[in-house]
Design a protein around this motif. Structure first.
Motif, mmCIF file in Angstrom:
data_model
loop_
_atom_site.group_PDB
_atom_site.id
_atom_site.type_symbol
_atom_site.label_atom_id
_atom_site.label_comp_id
_atom_site.label_asym_id
_atom_site.label_seq_id
_atom_site.Cartn_x
_atom_site.Cartn_y
_atom_site.Cartn_z
ATOM 1 N N ALA A 164 -12.576 0.172 -4.755
ATOM 2 C CA ALA A 164 -12.984 1.234 -5.680
ATOM 3 C C ALA A 164 -14.446 1.071 -6.072
ATOM 4 N N THR A 197 -9.601 5.842 2.693
ATOM 5 C CA THR A 197 -9.855 6.721 1.541
ATOM 6 C C THR A 197 -9.977 8.178 1.993
ATOM 7 N N PRO A 198 -9.303 9.109 1.285
ATOM 8 C CA PRO A 198 -8.525 8.984 0.036
ATOM 9 C C PRO A 198 -7.024 8.944 0.273
ATOM 10 N N LEU A 222 0.838 -1.190 0.000
ATOM 11 C CA LEU A 222 0.000 0.000 0.000
ATOM 12 C C LEU A 222 0.873 1.240 0.000
ATOM 13 N N ARG A 223 0.409 2.285 -0.686
ATOM 14 C CA ARG A 223 1.021 3.602 -0.549
ATOM 15 C C ARG A 223 0.141 4.409 0.396
ATOM 16 N N GLU A 240 -3.656 3.802 -1.343
ATOM 17 C CA GLU A 240 -3.941 3.102 -2.592
ATOM 18 C C GLU A 240 -3.120 1.822 -2.644
ATOM 19 N N GLY A 265 -7.199 -3.635 -5.191
ATOM 20 C CA GLY A 265 -7.882 -2.379 -4.904
ATOM 21 C C GLY A 265 -9.186 -2.211 -5.652
ATOM 22 N N LEU A 285 -9.443 -0.223 3.227
ATOM 23 C CA LEU A 285 -9.257 0.853 2.258
ATOM 24 C C LEU A 285 -10.397 1.858 2.310
#
Length: 325
Positions: free
Chosen positions: A310, A294-295, A248-249, A298, A306, A290
């Motif tokens: 989304a 958010t946001p 993950l970033r 990612e 992901g 996630l």
């Protein structure tokens, strides 16, 4: 701290615990004689003594610390220790101190094996006897009786090689499932108890948290699978084919994940964020995470992990565009 350093520190603490009572009973003793009694080389004892003078009562002021006469040690090879008279006084615990020890011991007991429990029970009994007639010790309560009874039931099934029917809560799907398992062992990770078993529904070994088992019935049927090698949970409860390594970033606002979850690796970036690797046993769990991030997060790899999050975000936003009548 490396394992070697930790081991050396542990050994040194053990030597100091043997050394201090011996020195307190003697006005002075030669370095050679003390080394022989303690069972260490003289040069090692010399190094230990240079740590001892940094020990003492809380506070750390000069009058709180044990005084080692280094001039006598270096010049005459003689050990003289002072300002350690409090070591001869019986230990007196305040109710708060005793209560803290009881809490720690009961926490240790809840995740310990039978032999360790016996040792802890003896220590608790001594504390309670010592506190008799004084302010009652804080009693944080023993194990939750339901998990303790469940653990006893499952340990019996393990020892008798009997299958178990579980009603198990799966948080990733927010639902209960029923399955038959071959129980092989009770294991612990970060103080949490798990049943290590072969799940006949998944057709694979699985770990089941005891606090998520809502019902367990020991069956008359014998287990039909053999336990694998003992699990190494030092890196987490997932491993091998049970989990996928996900990268993950994280932006700075989401870096709390590094502390809250058992991540495998953290690579900070120049903008205050990071890339983290973690093992994911269920993609739906990652989707829910996630949604919380958010946001500010990612998925870098595997990229398709992901997609579900989304889609969930798009469905949620669509509700605002077309609110229910």
């Amino acid at each position: 701290m490396s394992a070697a350093t930790a081991g050396a520190a542990k050994e040194q603490v053990g030597r100091l615990l043997r050394l201090v009572p011996y020195l307190h009973a003697h006005d002075q003793v030669s370095l050679e004689e003390a080394a022989r009694v303690i069972g260490v080389p003289p040069d090692q004892l010399d190094r230990d003594l240079r740590v001892l003078f940094l020990c003492g009562l809380p506070g750390g002021y000069p009058d709180d610390l044990i005084d080692v006469d280094l001039d006598a040690l270096e010049g005459e090879g003689v050990i003289r220790v002072s300002n350690a008279d409090y070591l001869a006084r019986p230990l007196r615990l305040t109710p708060t101190e005793a209560g803290a020890i009881v809490v720690a011991l009961r926490a240790l007991r809840s995740g310990a094996g039978r032999e360790t429990r016996q040792v802890v029970d003896r220590a608790l009994d001594k504390l309670e006897q010592a506190a008799a007639g004084s302010t009652p010790l804080v009693d944080p309560g023993d194990d939750d009786p339901i998990p303790l009874a469940l653990r006893t039931q499952l340990e019996d099934a393990v020892s008798r090689h009997r299958q178990v029917r579980l009603t198990y809560y799966v948080p990733a799907r927010d639902e209960e499932s029923e399955r038959v398992v071959d129980p092989h062992a009770i294991v612990f990770h970060h103080g949490v108890a798990y049943l290590d078993a072969y799940c006949h529904s998944a057709r694979a070994p699985r770990l089941f948290r005891l606090d998520r088992i809502h019902e367990a019935t020991v069956l008359d049927s014998e287990t039909v699978t053999e336990p694998a090698e003992p699990r190494d949970l030092s890196e987490g409860v997932f491993g091998g084919e049970e989990a996928t390594r996900v990268t993950l970033r994280l932006r700075p606002e989401a870096r709390w994940v590094e502390e809250y979850y058992a991540v495998q690796e953290v690579r900070p970036d120049s903008e205050g964020g990071s890339e983290v690797d973690l093992l994911v046993g269920d993609e739906r769990w990652l989707q829910r995470l996630l949604l919380r991030l958010t946001p500010y997060a990612e998925v870098l790899s595997p990229a398709h992990f992901g997609d579900g999050a989304a889609d969930a975000i798009r469905r949620a936003l669509a509700l605002y565009d077309h609110p229910a009548g």
